[in-house]
Design a protein around this motif. Structure first.
Motif, PDB file in Angstrom:
ATOM      1  N   ARG A 358       0.824  -1.206   0.000  1.00 37.22           N
ATOM      2  CA  ARG A 358       0.000   0.000   0.000  1.00 37.22           C
ATOM      3  C   ARG A 358       0.862   1.263   0.000  1.00 37.22           C
ATOM      4  NH1 ARG A 358      -5.380  -0.170   1.248  1.00 37.22           N
ATOM      5  NH2 ARG A 358      -5.239   1.891   2.179  1.00 37.22           N
ATOM      6  N   LEU A 359       1.954   1.231   0.737  1.00 42.52           N
ATOM      7  CA  LEU A 359       2.845   2.396   0.770  1.00 42.52           C
ATOM      8  C   LEU A 359       3.505   2.609  -0.591  1.00 42.52           C
ATOM      9  CD1 LEU A 359       4.458   1.857   4.278  1.00 42.52           C
ATOM     10  CD2 LEU A 359       2.962   3.757   3.628  1.00 42.52           C
ATOM     11  N   ARG A 360       3.955   1.531  -1.256  1.00 43.37           N
ATOM     12  CA  ARG A 360       4.563   1.659  -2.588  1.00 43.37           C
ATOM     13  C   ARG A 360       3.558   2.206  -3.593  1.00 43.37           C
ATOM     14  NH1 ARG A 360       6.936  -3.420  -1.362  1.00 43.37           N
ATOM     15  NH2 ARG A 360       5.266  -4.443  -2.552  1.00 43.37           N
ATOM     16  N   GLU A 361       2.313   1.749  -3.488  1.00 44.20           N
ATOM     17  CA  GLU A 361       1.286   2.201  -4.418  1.00 44.20           C
ATOM     18  C   GLU A 361       0.971   3.679  -4.223  1.00 44.20           C
ATOM     19  OE1 GLU A 361      -3.406   1.205  -5.534  1.00 44.20           O
ATOM     20  OE2 GLU A 361      -2.380   0.140  -3.913  1.00 44.20           O
ATOM     21  N   ARG A 362       0.889   4.112  -2.963  1.00 35.36           N
ATOM     22  CA  ARG A 362       0.498   5.505  -2.689  1.00 35.36           C
ATOM     23  C   ARG A 362       1.666   6.473  -2.821  1.00 35.36           C
ATOM     24  NH1 ARG A 362      -0.410   9.924  -2.302  1.00 35.36           N
ATOM     25  NH2 ARG A 362      -1.899  11.102  -1.020  1.00 35.36           N
ATOM     26  N   PHE A 363       2.881   6.046  -2.484  1.00 34.08           N
ATOM     27  CA  PHE A 363       4.050   6.933  -2.517  1.00 34.08           C
ATOM     28  C   PHE A 363       5.182   6.250  -3.285  1.00 34.08           C
ATOM     29  CE2 PHE A 363       1.884   7.403   1.641  1.00 34.08           C
ATOM     30  CZ  PHE A 363       1.368   8.689   1.481  1.00 34.08           C
ATOM     31  N   PRO A 364       5.059   6.121  -4.603  1.00 29.53           N
ATOM     32  CA  PRO A 364       6.034   5.352  -5.382  1.00 29.53           C
ATOM     33  C   PRO A 364       7.435   5.957  -5.399  1.00 29.53           C
ATOM     34  CG  PRO A 364       4.506   6.515  -6.825  1.00 29.53           C
ATOM     35  CD  PRO A 364       3.963   6.646  -5.441  1.00 29.53           C
ATOM     36  N   ALA A 365       7.561   7.260  -5.166  1.00 30.74           N
ATOM     37  CA  ALA A 365       8.876   7.911  -5.235  1.00 30.74           C
ATOM     38  C   ALA A 365       9.578   7.974  -3.883  1.00 30.74           C
ATOM     39  CB  ALA A 365       8.724   9.327  -5.796  1.00 30.74           C
ATOM     40  N   THR A 366       8.984   7.366  -2.861  1.00 32.98           N
ATOM     41  CA  THR A 366       9.544   7.435  -1.511  1.00 32.98           C
ATOM     42  C   THR A 366       9.910   6.040  -1.029  1.00 32.98           C
ATOM     43  OG1 THR A 366       8.158   9.357  -1.025  1.00 32.98           O
ATOM     44  CG2 THR A 366       9.117   8.213   0.850  1.00 32.98           C
ATOM     45  N   THR A 367      11.057   5.940  -0.371  1.00 30.28           N
ATOM     46  CA  THR A 367      11.524   4.655   0.143  1.00 30.28           C
ATOM     47  C   THR A 367      11.152   4.526   1.615  1.00 30.28           C
ATOM     48  OG1 THR A 367      13.401   4.653  -1.379  1.00 30.28           O
ATOM     49  CG2 THR A 367      13.525   3.182   0.540  1.00 30.28           C
ATOM     50  N   PHE A 368      10.427   3.463   1.930  1.00 32.62           N
ATOM     51  CA  PHE A 368      10.029   3.172   3.298  1.00 32.62           C
ATOM     52  C   PHE A 368      10.727   1.904   3.775  1.00 32.62           C
ATOM     53  CE2 PHE A 368       6.520   5.639   1.619  1.00 32.62           C
ATOM     54  CZ  PHE A 368       6.174   6.474   2.668  1.00 32.62           C
ATOM     55  N   GLU A 369      11.096   1.889   5.035  1.00 34.10           N
ATOM     56  CA  GLU A 369      11.622   0.681   5.665  1.00 34.10           C
ATOM     57  C   GLU A 369      10.721   0.318   6.831  1.00 34.10           C
ATOM     58  OE1 GLU A 369      15.487  -0.822   8.251  1.00 34.10           O
ATOM     59  OE2 GLU A 369      15.715   0.834   6.827  1.00 34.10           O
ATOM     60  N   LEU A 370      10.152  -0.884   6.792  1.00 30.67           N
ATOM     61  CA  LEU A 370       9.249  -1.333   7.841  1.00 30.67           C
ATOM     62  C   LEU A 370      10.018  -2.139   8.885  1.00 30.67           C
ATOM     63  CD1 LEU A 370       6.144  -2.449   5.741  1.00 30.67           C
ATOM     64  CD2 LEU A 370       6.539  -0.274   6.889  1.00 30.67           C
ATOM     65  N   CYS A 371       9.888  -1.743  10.137  1.00 29.90           N
ATOM     66  CA  CYS A 371      10.573  -2.435  11.234  1.00 29.90           C
ATOM     67  C   CYS A 371       9.539  -2.857  12.270  1.00 29.90           C
ATOM     68  CB  CYS A 371      11.615  -1.522  11.877  1.00 29.90           C
ATOM     69  SG  CYS A 371      12.927  -0.986  10.774  1.00 29.90           S
ATOM     70  N   ARG A 372       9.276  -4.172  12.342  1.00 30.28           N
ATOM     71  CA  ARG A 372       8.343  -4.655  13.362  1.00 30.28           C
ATOM     72  C   ARG A 372       9.035  -4.669  14.713  1.00 30.28           C
ATOM     73  NH1 ARG A 372       6.552  -9.959  15.014  1.00 30.28           N
ATOM     74  NH2 ARG A 372       7.841 -10.904  13.378  1.00 30.28           N
ATOM     75  N   VAL A 373       8.383  -4.062  15.723  1.00 32.73           N
ATOM     76  CA  VAL A 373       8.962  -3.946  17.061  1.00 32.73           C
ATOM     77  C   VAL A 373       7.943  -4.429  18.085  1.00 32.73           C
ATOM     78  CG1 VAL A 373      10.469  -2.007  16.425  1.00 32.73           C
ATOM     79  CG2 VAL A 373       8.160  -1.546  17.288  1.00 32.73           C
TER      80      VAL A 373
END
Length: 387
Positions: A358-373
């Motif tokens: 969902r993040l890639r679809e909505r913000f394709p030009a931004t790199t997100f890193e998901l960290c489960r804590v």
């Protein structure tokens, strides 16, 4: 600035004459750190000074010791709940004289379990309980609250969310059922509000409380914002151009006219807010805080793109399976790191894949890193989503 020179000012302020306020310089935490004694009064000192001190949370830096005099400390601990009764008309009919019926839930490890008689609330007892000691203590706390008659449940939103989760996992019959809820101490996010209210079965009154000024503002039943308590403090707004007004968007200045022992006059509290003035259907006519991001970031920049924090929040909160809690921060290379905790019933792997998509679809030009804590903030700390 010397505290003794502020005494005539306090009297003028309480009389409704605030034109002297502009004579005072704007001060901040650094001023108190350098010249702490200049802001505290020997005249209004008290031999019980250690018991009349409150320390700021320390989530954003070293803790500040705030000294209170006895009347203002009484107002903070007792009169605040009387003020809540103005918007909680059933509070007096719910309290039980001589028995615990007001409960404050804390997750601060250093806090002690305490019980205080509340003479202004028909002699009911306020009991502070500590969440997060260990599993058996938490289970006993949930069981105790299930069988208690709770006229008012008060705590930080994140603490009440943890209480809701514990209650939902606890076996046996019934659930915690307060008559009223007050949240303060950190931002109350709309999705967290909905979860707490849905499980506990009643509406939340959101309050803005600071160690430096006590109860600053709180909601009415209209939920038009938090009404400022101008009977004992003054709120000003420093706009982005440096101008100071009674309304607008910017950083809040707090002048506490209630506490004569420690002077907070035109003090930069560090919170950003939007303040409006006008009449509310509840009868309040004056300042209302309609938005309070506080210390939280309102937008993130990725290259030349500016992304409102609210847009990222919308994507995360709409994810299915759901996310229990999250926090967004910058990495050194401008990547956005999202620390997140899945709902107990959700599969973490499928949740992570769905959220990333969902993040890639909505913000394709931004790199997100998901960290489960397993935890977002430390026990006793303030939860912040947007760093």
């Amino acid at each position: 600035m010397n505290c003794s020179s502020s005494i005539p000012f306090y009297r003028n302020l309480l009389d409704g004459s605030v034109r002297d306020l502009e004579r005072f310089p704007i001060v901040d935490r650094a001023d108190h750190d350098v010249s702490y004694s200049e802001f505290t009064s020997n005249t209004f000192n008290d031999p019980r000074s250690d018991q009349l001190s409150i320390y700021t949370n320390g989530s954003l830096g070293p803790s500040l010791c705030v000294s209170w005099d006895l009347p203002s400390m009484f107002d903070l601990n007792h009169a605040s709940y009387l003020r809540f009764s103005k918007v909680l008309p059933g509070l007096f009919t719910s309290v039980i004289p001589g028995e615990p019926s007001v409960f404050v839930i804390s997750d601060m490890p250093s806090d002690l379990r305490t019980s205080i008689v509340m003479p202004g609330l028909d002699g009911t007892i306020l009991r502070r309980l500590i969440l997060g000691r260990d599993e058996s203590t938490d289970a006993a706390l949930v069981e105790y609250l299930r069988h208690a008659r709770i006229a008012l449940l008060h705590g930080k939103p994140s603490v009440l969310l943890n209480l809701v989760e514990l209650d939902s996992r606890h076996g046996g019959d019934g659930r915690i059922a307060p008559a009223n809820i007050v949240c303060s101490g950190e931002n109350l996010y709309a999705d967290d509000r909905a979860r707490i209210e849905a499980w506990l079965g009643c509406a939340i009154i959101n309050a803005y409380v600071t160690s430096e000024a006590g109860l600053v503002a709180f909601e009415c039943e209209k939920r038009s914002g938090m009404h400022v308590l101008t009977d004992h403090l003054t709120v000003e707004v420093v706009a982005s151009d440096g101008t100071v007004r009674s309304t607008g968007t910017g950083e809040l200045l707090i002048t506490n006219a209630l506490n004569w022992r420690h002077a907070f006059v035109r003090y930069r509290i560090g919170d950003r807010a939007t303040v409006m003035a006008g009449a509310c259907g509840c009868g309040h006519d004056g300042q209302t805080i309609v938005d309070l991001p506080g210390h939280e970031r309102e937008a993130y920049h990725s290259g030349k793109i500016s992304i409102p924090a609210a847009d990222i929040a919308t994507v995360i909160e709409a994810s299915r399976p759901p996310v229990k809690q999250y926090q967004i921060a910058y990495a050194d290379d401008q990547r956005l790191i999202i620390s997140w905790i899945p709902e107990p019933s959700a599969d973490p792997h499928s949740t992570s894949r769905a959220l990333a998509a969902r993040l890639r679809e909505r913000f394709p030009a931004t790199t997100f890193e998901l960290c489960r804590v397993t935890a977002i903030n430390t026990p006793g700390g303030k939860l912040r989503r947007f760093l």
